[in-house]
Design a protein around this motif. Sequence first.
Motif, PDB file in Angstrom:
ATOM      1  N   LEU A 191      18.913   1.655   0.943  1.00  0.00           N
ATOM      2  CA  LEU A 191      19.358   0.089   0.275  1.00  0.00           C
ATOM      3  C   LEU A 191      20.170   0.558  -0.552  1.00  0.00           C
ATOM      4  O   LEU A 191      20.988  -0.419  -0.705  1.00  0.00           O
ATOM      5  CB  LEU A 191      17.503  -0.029  -0.470  1.00  0.00           C
ATOM      6  CG  LEU A 191      16.501  -0.757   0.506  1.00  0.00           C
ATOM      7  CD1 LEU A 191      15.578  -0.087  -0.171  1.00  0.00           C
ATOM      8  CD2 LEU A 191      17.085  -2.275   0.785  1.00  0.00           C
ATOM      9  N   MET A 192      19.847   1.799  -1.139  1.00  0.00           N
ATOM     10  CA  MET A 192      21.231   1.931  -1.913  1.00  0.00           C
ATOM     11  C   MET A 192      22.501   2.637  -1.393  1.00  0.00           C
ATOM     12  O   MET A 192      23.691   3.168  -2.895  1.00  0.00           O
ATOM     13  CB  MET A 192      20.807   2.059  -3.680  1.00  0.00           C
ATOM     14  CG  MET A 192      19.407   0.954  -4.109  1.00  0.00           C
ATOM     15  SD  MET A 192      19.138   1.769  -5.878  1.00  0.00           S
ATOM     16  CE  MET A 192      20.871   1.460  -6.802  1.00  0.00           C
ATOM     17  N   GLN A 193      23.137   2.872  -0.461  1.00  0.00           N
ATOM     18  CA  GLN A 193      24.075   4.265   0.067  1.00  0.00           C
ATOM     19  C   GLN A 193      23.850   5.150  -0.558  1.00  0.00           C
ATOM     20  O   GLN A 193      25.194   5.382  -1.095  1.00  0.00           O
ATOM     21  CB  GLN A 193      24.888   3.031  -0.224  1.00  0.00           C
ATOM     22  CG  GLN A 193      24.789   1.997   1.066  1.00  0.00           C
ATOM     23  CD  GLN A 193      24.959   2.191   2.644  1.00  0.00           C
ATOM     24  OE1 GLN A 193      25.987   3.401   3.201  1.00  0.00           O
ATOM     25  NE2 GLN A 193      23.730   2.588   3.450  1.00  0.00           N
ATOM     26  N   VAL A 194      22.731   6.265  -0.870  1.00  0.00           N
ATOM     27  CA  VAL A 194      23.115   7.123  -1.916  1.00  0.00           C
ATOM     28  C   VAL A 194      23.420   8.071  -0.072  1.00  0.00           C
ATOM     29  O   VAL A 194      22.992   8.409   0.611  1.00  0.00           O
ATOM     30  CB  VAL A 194      21.208   7.407  -2.318  1.00  0.00           C
ATOM     31  CG1 VAL A 194      21.533   8.744  -2.974  1.00  0.00           C
ATOM     32  CG2 VAL A 194      21.706   6.613  -3.200  1.00  0.00           C
ATOM     33  N   GLN A 195      24.625   9.228  -0.703  1.00  0.00           N
ATOM     34  CA  GLN A 195      25.110  10.619  -0.234  1.00  0.00           C
ATOM     35  C   GLN A 195      23.873  11.408   0.028  1.00  0.00           C
ATOM     36  O   GLN A 195      24.116  11.885  -2.126  1.00  0.00           O
ATOM     37  CB  GLN A 195      26.524  10.428  -0.114  1.00  0.00           C
ATOM     38  CG  GLN A 195      26.461   9.536  -0.075  1.00  0.00           C
ATOM     39  CD  GLN A 195      28.552   9.430   0.377  1.00  0.00           C
ATOM     40  OE1 GLN A 195      28.885  10.317  -1.096  1.00  0.00           O
ATOM     41  NE2 GLN A 195      29.370   9.570   1.316  1.00  0.00           N
TER      42      GLN A 195
END
Length: 359
Positions: free
Chosen positions: A237-241
């Motif tokens: 959802l928050m495009q965390v790497q």
Amino acid sequence: MSTKINYLKIFCLCAITAFLAACSGGSKNNDQDTPIYVKDTNALNILISQYANNIEQIWGSKEVLIAGPKDYVQYSDDLQTRVHINFVSGKLTIETLSDDPINQLKSAIVTTLLMSEPEDIIKQSQSSYDVKKEPFLYKQILDETGQPIRWEWRAVHFAQYVIDNQLKIRLSGNKQISYVTLNLVANHVNERAHKFLPLVRESAAQYHLDERLILAIMEVESNFNPFAVSRSDALGLMQVQQHTAGRDLYSRWGKRGEPTRAFLLDPRNNINMGSAYLALIRDGYLAGINNPISMRYAIITSYNGGAGSVLRTFSDDRKKAVDVINSLTPEQVYKKLTSSHASQESRNYLIKVNRILTQ
């Protein structure tokens, strides 16, 4: 290729590839590039090319479609059938090349309508849906009577209705593609946002963040698509790497390594880590900025392109950069970041997130 492709393998391949949709920059959630991350990106690009080549051989060169931050794509039936949900246009398209299109489409419609959220990737891959939970698309697609689809009997009935009334055929080269297209409800974005609101409020309270900021970033990053992936391998959802923000947070929490892909695709974990990273940007990388509105502009831009690039927009010296920001009005800080930041993507990112916050 085997005659029956394992669902887990297909899901994992879809989950790690995304190049048709707009994707985040390679330096997202990080202030510097390192060789190990470059190698990881190269490996991902190779896998993308291999997977895309398999699809191209079956569907044709103009029909390659792979998942992205705002596009869910799932292949089945030896890659002969696929589901595509565009979370921007609000359209669900199910297509097949099968010689038995009716049964393949009907099965794919039912499975898609009843699929659950990716809380546990392995568990989800072992069964089509979890009857104990509301389906992911619940209230986002209504049946022909205007009712939300919660149970299998209604999904089966609606699938037959769709096949009987909306089945279409198109040609792509020498291939005949049978397909149906369904519209998500007009307020599908709000329906998805509402599903994750309790988790957002929990993280907002834990990290002393404005829940509207978390929601705005989620909307810009994924349009509330919990299956979201990008070519830079940002997840959820928050495009965390994993390798940047994930590793950084693990280190600060006293943990070794980095979060797994399955961990980050769990909405609760993803929202928690994305929020924690926003707090880290605020309390660590950008500490010293006094005005809360100026800080918000800097946080938003940092989440996309890194705090270092935000500070360098004002000065190459970190302390001086903070002093310059503190000497400006929030309006001046916003103008500077949206006109002089080195990355056009980051400039646009601030504009998009801020527009949502000020609606």
